[in-house]
Design an enzyme around this catalytic site. Structure first.
Site, PDB file in Angstrom:
ATOM      1  N   ARG A  56       0.804  -1.222   0.000  1.00 36.94           N
ATOM      2  CA  ARG A  56       0.000   0.000   0.000  1.00 36.94           C
ATOM      3  C   ARG A  56       0.837   1.272   0.000  1.00 36.94           C
ATOM      4  O   ARG A  56       0.568   2.208  -0.749  1.00 36.94           O
ATOM      5  CB  ARG A  56      -0.895   0.058   1.252  1.00 36.94           C
ATOM      6  CG  ARG A  56      -2.181  -0.688   1.126  1.00 36.94           C
ATOM      7  CD  ARG A  56      -2.563  -1.253   2.478  1.00 36.94           C
ATOM      8  NE  ARG A  56      -1.624  -2.295   2.815  1.00 36.94           N
ATOM      9  CZ  ARG A  56      -1.759  -3.569   2.436  1.00 36.94           C
ATOM     10  NH1 ARG A  56      -2.808  -3.938   1.785  1.00 36.94           N
ATOM     11  NH2 ARG A  56      -0.849  -4.477   2.736  1.00 36.94           N
ATOM     12  N   THR A  57       1.826   1.333   0.870  1.00 32.43           N
ATOM     13  CA  THR A  57       2.522   2.604   1.065  1.00 32.43           C
ATOM     14  C   THR A  57       3.233   3.031  -0.218  1.00 32.43           C
ATOM     15  O   THR A  57       3.084   4.159  -0.693  1.00 32.43           O
ATOM     16  CB  THR A  57       3.514   2.502   2.244  1.00 32.43           C
ATOM     17  OG1 THR A  57       2.788   2.076   3.383  1.00 32.43           O
ATOM     18  CG2 THR A  57       4.172   3.838   2.523  1.00 32.43           C
ATOM     19  N   LYS A  86      26.477  -3.337  -1.835  1.00 30.16           N
ATOM     20  CA  LYS A  86      27.949  -3.208  -1.977  1.00 30.16           C
ATOM     21  C   LYS A  86      28.572  -2.580  -0.732  1.00 30.16           C
ATOM     22  O   LYS A  86      29.777  -2.415  -0.657  1.00 30.16           O
ATOM     23  CB  LYS A  86      28.275  -2.315  -3.185  1.00 30.16           C
ATOM     24  CG  LYS A  86      27.742  -2.806  -4.500  1.00 30.16           C
ATOM     25  CD  LYS A  86      28.141  -1.798  -5.587  1.00 30.16           C
ATOM     26  CE  LYS A  86      27.437  -2.088  -6.894  1.00 30.16           C
ATOM     27  NZ  LYS A  86      27.620  -0.993  -7.862  1.00 30.16           N
ATOM     28  N   ARG A 107      11.527   3.876   3.372  1.00 29.27           N
ATOM     29  CA  ARG A 107      11.204   2.862   4.399  1.00 29.27           C
ATOM     30  C   ARG A 107      12.473   2.080   4.695  1.00 29.27           C
ATOM     31  O   ARG A 107      13.138   1.600   3.765  1.00 29.27           O
ATOM     32  CB  ARG A 107      10.103   1.925   3.931  1.00 29.27           C
ATOM     33  CG  ARG A 107       9.869   0.782   4.899  1.00 29.27           C
ATOM     34  CD  ARG A 107       8.638  -0.023   4.586  1.00 29.27           C
ATOM     35  NE  ARG A 107       7.430   0.714   4.918  1.00 29.27           N
ATOM     36  CZ  ARG A 107       6.198   0.232   4.761  1.00 29.27           C
ATOM     37  NH1 ARG A 107       6.034  -0.976   4.274  1.00 29.27           N
ATOM     38  NH2 ARG A 107       5.152   0.955   5.096  1.00 29.27           N
ATOM     39  N   HIS A 135       5.488   5.763  11.564  1.00 33.82           N
ATOM     40  CA  HIS A 135       4.984   5.657  10.186  1.00 33.82           C
ATOM     41  C   HIS A 135       3.937   6.766  10.035  1.00 33.82           C
ATOM     42  O   HIS A 135       2.738   6.508   9.984  1.00 33.82           O
ATOM     43  CB  HIS A 135       4.383   4.264   9.987  1.00 33.82           C
ATOM     44  CG  HIS A 135       4.009   3.911   8.590  1.00 33.82           C
ATOM     45  ND1 HIS A 135       4.116   4.797   7.523  1.00 33.82           N
ATOM     46  CD2 HIS A 135       3.516   2.752   8.066  1.00 33.82           C
ATOM     47  CE1 HIS A 135       3.708   4.186   6.426  1.00 33.82           C
ATOM     48  NE2 HIS A 135       3.340   2.959   6.728  1.00 33.82           N
TER      49      HIS A 135
HETATM   50  C1  NCD Z   1       2.167  -1.081   8.082  1.00 38.95           C
HETATM   51  C2  NCD Z   1       3.650  -0.928   8.271  1.00 38.95           C
HETATM   52  O1  NCD Z   1       4.421  -1.064   7.319  1.00 38.95           O
HETATM   53  O2  NCD Z   1       4.026  -0.620   9.403  1.00 38.95           O
HETATM   54  N1  NCD Z   1       1.810  -1.285   6.738  1.00 38.95           N
HETATM   55  C3  NCD Z   1       1.368  -0.230   6.002  1.00 38.95           C
HETATM   56  O3  NCD Z   1       2.119   0.651   5.710  1.00 38.95           O
HETATM   57  N2  NCD Z   1       0.068  -0.190   5.692  1.00 38.95           N
HETATM   58  C4  NCD Z   1       1.561  -2.113   8.947  1.00 38.95           C
HETATM   59  C5  NCD Z   1       2.172  -3.464   8.975  1.00 38.95           C
HETATM   60  O4  NCD Z   1       3.015  -3.816   8.142  1.00 38.95           O
HETATM   61  O5  NCD Z   1       1.769  -4.230   9.848  1.00 38.95           O
END
Ligand code: NCD
Length: 307
Positions: A56-57, A86, A107, A135
């Site tokens: 999703r993100t 590397k 991320r 997040h």
């Molecule tokens: C979340 C995350 O990455 O923290 N996912 C997301 O971005 N919707 C939740 C998760 O992975 O549990």
């Protein structure tokens, strides 16, 4: 003050900024539904750099960028597919990528990595998850969804399950909501996965009432029940994770006669039964859809609103 990077939901405790994000989100959602989105991000490039898995993100940030007229450079599995393999440092990579793109969504598995990356980034950087820490864009989606579904963020009882210790989305949303009057939290988990004491202290210092429970049924009586899977990747090992697996699963019979709004940032593993999906309070797929528009608002704030 102009927003430079998005690293923590604490930046949005200023309710004017939050209202601005919500207003922009409403505007984009309305235009999107009519097929009349503006193109304020034309000539801008977003680099999405993901050292941890995402569905999703990454896709919603990229779709948001493309739909607002921008372009995207995308790197998934960055731990294996970038020069990190590397031995290049994160900060060197970010310095370089910031020379090609106008904004970066990052991320990374390490807590605090987003702040370190932002400190060297020549362009705005969005924390899309730094280990178990935060997040923020997800929490803005969560808060927007609560506002949309319940009409307010004030005076709510919000229950969070199953892994408050490791879940960055629980941490970020609790921080964001702790600024609202009359807020009450119940963190539901096995004893070993309780919310970290320093976090409880932070939330309480803002006036949030915090309780802990080991019983998922407490959550169905709240205004909002925020489920999030056990964060498998944050456990010391598979054996440790398996101790807690399938301990909390929300099912339709548990929700019989209840009004609670059920959220989940997804992915859903086994924390919510599929029999819950058809209930009117099950808002997690609407929540995921909102992600597109909230992320449009954030990109617009960081890129277009600066000009
Ligand atoms: C979340 C995350 O990455 O923290 N996912 C997301 O971005 N919707 C939740 C998760 O992975 O549990």
């Amino acid at each position: 003050m102009a927003l430079r990077h998005i690293l923590s939901t604490e930046q949005f405790l200023d309710s004017n900024l939050l209202l601005r994000v919500f207003a922009l989100t409403d505007r984009f959602a309305k235009a999107g539904r009519r097929g009349k989105l503006p193109k304020p991000l034309r000539n801008n490039i977003l680099a999405s750099v993901f050292y941890e898995p995402s569905t999703r993100t990454r896709f919603s940030f990229e779709a948001a960028m493309l739909k607002l007229g921008g372009q995207v450079l995308s790197m998934e599995s960055a731990l294996h597919c970038s020069s990190a393999m590397k031995g290049e440092s994160l900060t060197d990579s970010i310095r370089v990528i910031g020379g090609y793109a106008d904004a970066i969504v990052l991320r990374h598995p390490q807590e605090g990595s987003a702040a370190v990356a932002a400190s060297v980034s020549p362009v705005p950087l969005i924390n899309a998850g730094d280990g178990g820490n935060e997040h923020p864009s997800q929490s803005l989606i969560d808060a927007y969804t609560i506002k949309q579904e319940l009409g307010t963020l004030k005076g709510l009882h919000v229950a969070f399950a199953c892994d408050p210790l490791h879940s960055r989305t629980i941490r970020s949303l609790a921080l964001l909501l702790s600024g609202f009057p009359g807020i009450r939290f119940t963190f539901i988990s096995p004893p070993a996965l309780r919310m970290a004491p320093f976090m409880l202290a932070r939330l309480r210092s803002r006036g949030a009432r915090c309780e802990q429970s080991g019983d998922l049924r407490v959550g169905v009586n709240a205004d909002v029940l925020y489920m999030n899977r056990l964060q498998k990747e944050r456990f010391a090992g598979v054996k440790e994770f398996q101790k807690y697996q399938k301990k909390f699963t929300l099912t339709a019979p548990m929700l019989k006669g209840k009004q609670v709004l059920v959220l989940d940032p997804l992915p859903r593993i086994d924390e919510i039964g599929t029999d819950v999906d058809a209930l009117p309070g099950a808002a997690y797929f609407r929540q995921a859809k909102n992600g597109l528009y909230v992320r449009m608002a954030l990109l617009d704030l960081l890129l277009a609103a600066r000009r």
